[in-house]
Design a protein around this motif. Structure first.
Motif: not given
Length: 302
Positions: A81-105
């Motif tokens: 695992v390198d820093s690029t992988d970590v950044r992409e995974v965090i962004l991937y999961r952040s996108g899901l959190v954004t989608a879920a949070a706005t849907f719930v709101i």
């Protein structure tokens, strides 16, 4: 078997017989990234006809510059695992959190009293929540790791069609009557045709997550999402049932997004050696497979 090809963490994609005691392949950690299209992948590969201990020492040396010192066994060689992988995974999961949070709101307005002060504020911003949620989903679909490129492109195409349909419905249908797009869809079930592809993409994403990681909430969402939309479109569901399904969707979507951050980073990366292999020209793929086969044979003889 075909379904398992889409899972970024599946261990069943084994076109070659490679085991930990006879692994002949050394790959530089800096050359393995799921989004890196290397034109010199073969030049980074060296085959060591030496003993297993010497190979393991070389592997550790190759991984020194990676973010995570753990070396994982891939189909086409070890990776880290390198820093690029970590950044992409965090962004991937952040996108899901954004989608879920706005849907719930946005969805919460269906359960709040009409005279509640917050209800009016939320209703005035439903289009904003919808746009943010669609954007978050799009980010996740752009970064999602799926071995079969055609499946990934299909989900992205559905998302794009859904976004275009949403814009068209908002501009041509909802705005002229002074309604937000989500409210217009609630009042006019035919509008599901415009937004449906976007939610079909979401269904595909949660199906992939449920299949790969065995997550119960993702598996249930795979049925809840299309059931609610189709029930609303066809008029076969009464309002009580639709509200119940919406509430279940909101709860499970929140759990699904939150639990993504409990997984190891490597789970969302998958086997990086597969992604770099898939990016190679056919000639280089063939050469690599031949070298892997020859090296594996040499190790078996030793």
């Amino acid at each position: 078997m075909a379904a398992l090809l889409c899972c970024s963490s599946t261990k069943l994609l084994l076109p070659l017989s490679l085991n930990s005691n006879s692994l002949p392949l050394i790959i530089s950690s800096s050359s393995i990234s799921s989004n890196t299209h290397s034109t010199s992948f073969l030049s980074r590969v060296s085959f060591q006809p030496s003993k297993t201990s010497r190979i393991n020492n070389n592997i550790r040396c190759q991984a020194q510059n990676s973010l995570d010192s753990t070396v994982y066994k891939g189909i086409y060689g070890p990776w880290s695992v390198d820093s690029t992988d970590v950044r992409e995974v965090i962004l991937y999961r952040s996108g899901l959190v954004t989608a879920a949070a706005t849907f719930v709101i946005g969805g919460s307005t269906a359960f709040l009293p009409d005279d509640f002060f917050l209800t009016n504020v939320l209703n005035q911003n439903l289009d904003v929540f919808y746009a943010l949620g669609a954007g978050g989903l799009g980010l996740s679909l752009f970064l999602i790791h799926i071995y079969v490129t055609e499946i990934k492109r299909t989900l992205q195409a559905l998302w794009a069609i859904g976004v275009l349909g949403s814009i068209a419905a908002s501009v041509r249908l909802a705005q002229p009557v002074g309604e937000s797009l989500p409210q217009y869809v609630v009042d006019h079930s035919i509008a599901v045709w415009f937004i449906g592809p976007l939610f079909a993409a979401l269904t595909g994403l949660v199906f992939k997550e449920g299949l790969c990681y065995g997550k119960l909430e993702a598996g249930i969402l795979t049925f809840i999402i299309p059931s609610l939309l189709l029930g609303h479109l066809t008029g076969l569901m009464d309002d009580g049932l639709k509200l119940s399904l919406l509430g279940i969707w909101m709860v499970l979507f929140s759990i699904f997004a939150a639990r993504k951050f409990t997984q190891p980073i490597k789970d969302d990366i998958g086997d990086k050696s597969v992604f770099i292999f898939n990016s190679l020209p056919e000639k280089e793929k063939k050469d690599l497979l031949e070298k892997l086969g020859q090296a594996d044979l040499t190790q078996d003889i030793d």
